[in-house]
Scaffold this motif. Structure first.
Motif, mmCIF file in Angstrom:
data_model
loop_
_atom_site.group_PDB
_atom_site.id
_atom_site.type_symbol
_atom_site.label_atom_id
_atom_site.label_comp_id
_atom_site.label_asym_id
_atom_site.label_seq_id
_atom_site.Cartn_x
_atom_site.Cartn_y
_atom_site.Cartn_z
ATOM 1 N N GLY A 42 0.805 -1.211 0.000
ATOM 2 C CA GLY A 42 0.000 0.000 0.000
ATOM 3 C C GLY A 42 0.841 1.265 0.000
ATOM 4 N N ALA A 43 0.276 2.336 0.535
ATOM 5 C CA ALA A 43 0.905 3.651 0.489
ATOM 6 C C ALA A 43 2.241 3.699 1.229
ATOM 7 N N ASP A 44 2.429 2.847 2.222
ATOM 8 C CA ASP A 44 3.671 2.845 3.001
ATOM 9 C C ASP A 44 4.653 1.775 2.535
ATOM 10 N N SER A 45 4.505 1.289 1.323
ATOM 11 C CA SER A 45 5.366 0.214 0.834
ATOM 12 C C SER A 45 6.830 0.617 0.819
ATOM 13 N N LYS A 46 7.650 -0.353 1.173
ATOM 14 C CA LYS A 46 9.099 -0.179 1.154
ATOM 15 C C LYS A 46 9.716 -1.378 0.454
ATOM 16 N N VAL A 47 10.912 -1.172 -0.062
ATOM 17 C CA VAL A 47 11.690 -2.289 -0.562
ATOM 18 C C VAL A 47 12.953 -2.356 0.282
ATOM 19 N N VAL A 48 13.401 -3.563 0.533
ATOM 20 C CA VAL A 48 14.645 -3.755 1.259
ATOM 21 C C VAL A 48 15.723 -4.003 0.218
ATOM 22 N N VAL A 49 16.737 -3.135 0.240
ATOM 23 C CA VAL A 49 17.811 -3.159 -0.748
ATOM 24 C C VAL A 49 19.100 -3.568 -0.057
ATOM 25 N N ASP A 50 19.809 -4.516 -0.653
ATOM 26 C CA ASP A 50 21.118 -4.905 -0.151
ATOM 27 C C ASP A 50 22.151 -3.975 -0.764
ATOM 28 N N VAL A 51 22.862 -3.209 0.068
ATOM 29 C CA VAL A 51 23.856 -2.245 -0.401
ATOM 30 C C VAL A 51 25.234 -2.600 0.152
ATOM 31 N N GLY A 52 26.256 -2.181 -0.579
ATOM 32 C CA GLY A 52 27.625 -2.418 -0.147
ATOM 33 C C GLY A 52 28.001 -3.868 -0.320
ATOM 34 N N GLY A 53 29.106 -4.237 0.252
ATOM 35 C CA GLY A 53 29.578 -5.606 0.161
ATOM 36 C C GLY A 53 30.129 -5.915 -1.220
ATOM 37 N N PHE A 54 30.485 -7.164 -1.413
ATOM 38 C CA PHE A 54 31.034 -7.630 -2.688
ATOM 39 C C PHE A 54 30.399 -8.967 -3.003
ATOM 40 N N LEU A 55 29.721 -9.032 -4.134
ATOM 41 C CA LEU A 55 29.016 -10.245 -4.559
ATOM 42 C C LEU A 55 28.057 -10.744 -3.485
ATOM 43 N N GLY A 56 27.422 -9.795 -2.787
ATOM 44 C CA GLY A 56 26.435 -10.146 -1.777
ATOM 45 C C GLY A 56 27.008 -10.426 -0.405
ATOM 46 N N LYS A 60 24.620 -4.750 3.393
ATOM 47 C CA LYS A 60 23.749 -4.293 4.477
ATOM 48 C C LYS A 60 22.355 -4.044 3.906
ATOM 49 N N PRO A 61 21.317 -4.633 4.507
ATOM 50 C CA PRO A 61 19.956 -4.361 4.046
ATOM 51 C C PRO A 61 19.453 -3.026 4.587
ATOM 52 N N VAL A 62 18.923 -2.200 3.710
ATOM 53 C CA VAL A 62 18.299 -0.933 4.111
ATOM 54 C C VAL A 62 16.921 -0.860 3.477
ATOM 55 N N ALA A 63 16.001 -0.160 4.141
ATOM 56 C CA ALA A 63 14.638 -0.014 3.628
ATOM 57 C C ALA A 63 14.499 1.338 2.937
ATOM 58 N N LEU A 64 13.958 1.308 1.730
ATOM 59 C CA LEU A 64 13.686 2.524 0.964
ATOM 60 C C LEU A 64 12.196 2.606 0.674
ATOM 61 N N GLU A 89 24.250 8.288 0.378
ATOM 62 C CA GLU A 89 23.054 8.542 1.188
ATOM 63 C C GLU A 89 22.339 7.235 1.512
ATOM 64 N N ILE A 90 22.284 6.350 0.546
ATOM 65 C CA ILE A 90 21.613 5.061 0.769
ATOM 66 C C ILE A 90 22.428 4.183 1.707
ATOM 67 N N LYS A 91 23.740 4.147 1.515
ATOM 68 C CA LYS A 91 24.603 3.362 2.404
ATOM 69 C C LYS A 91 24.524 3.841 3.845
ATOM 70 N N ASP A 92 24.269 5.137 4.042
ATOM 71 C CA ASP A 92 24.199 5.707 5.385
ATOM 72 C C ASP A 92 22.876 5.457 6.088
ATOM 73 N N LEU A 93 21.889 4.905 5.386
ATOM 74 C CA LEU A 93 20.619 4.586 6.030
ATOM 75 C C LEU A 93 20.825 3.509 7.080
ATOM 76 N N PRO A 94 19.979 3.485 8.110
ATOM 77 C CA PRO A 94 20.137 2.441 9.139
ATOM 78 C C PRO A 94 19.850 1.059 8.567
ATOM 79 N N GLU A 95 20.489 0.085 9.146
ATOM 80 C CA GLU A 95 20.278 -1.295 8.730
ATOM 81 C C GLU A 95 18.838 -1.705 9.014
#
Length: 98
Positions: A42-56, A60-64, A89-95
């Motif tokens: 719904g209106a508050d939908s988020k996706v969890v994105v894996d950022v940083g690291g190498f080949l997974g 770090k998972p962050v919610a956008l 900016e995305i990498k700096d989001l909380p886990e």
């Protein structure tokens, strides 16, 4: 990549099966990470994105908020998204923790 010519996804395509694994690009067209899963609906939908690291490894998972992403398909039909945020900016989001 010229995202301006890519067809946008409609609301019915914004689901787990379509978005899982989709790459996210920042405003500089750098790859930020990929979508791990869709969190909430719904209106508050988020996706969890894996950022940083190498080949997974070490990513770090962050919610956008989905509203911060412009989802589309490239010339080969591959789903991806663009955000106005920078990679840092995305990498700096909380886990995100489920």
């Amino acid at each position: 990549m010229d995202h301006a010519t890519h067809p946008r996804l409609d609301a019915t395509d914004l689901n787990q099966s379509t978005l899982e694994g989709a790459k996210i690009y920042d405003r500089n067209d750098d790859t930020v990470g990929s979508i791990n899963h869709v969190h909430t609906h719904g209106a508050d939908s988020k996706v969890v994105v894996d950022v940083g690291g190498f080949l997974g490894i070490g990513a770090k998972p962050v919610a956008l908020d989905m509203a911060r992403l412009d989802f589309m398909r490239d010339d080969h039909g591959t789903v991806h998204a663009v955000t106005s945020m920078t990679k840092d900016e995305i990498k700096d989001l909380p886990e995100h923790r489920d």
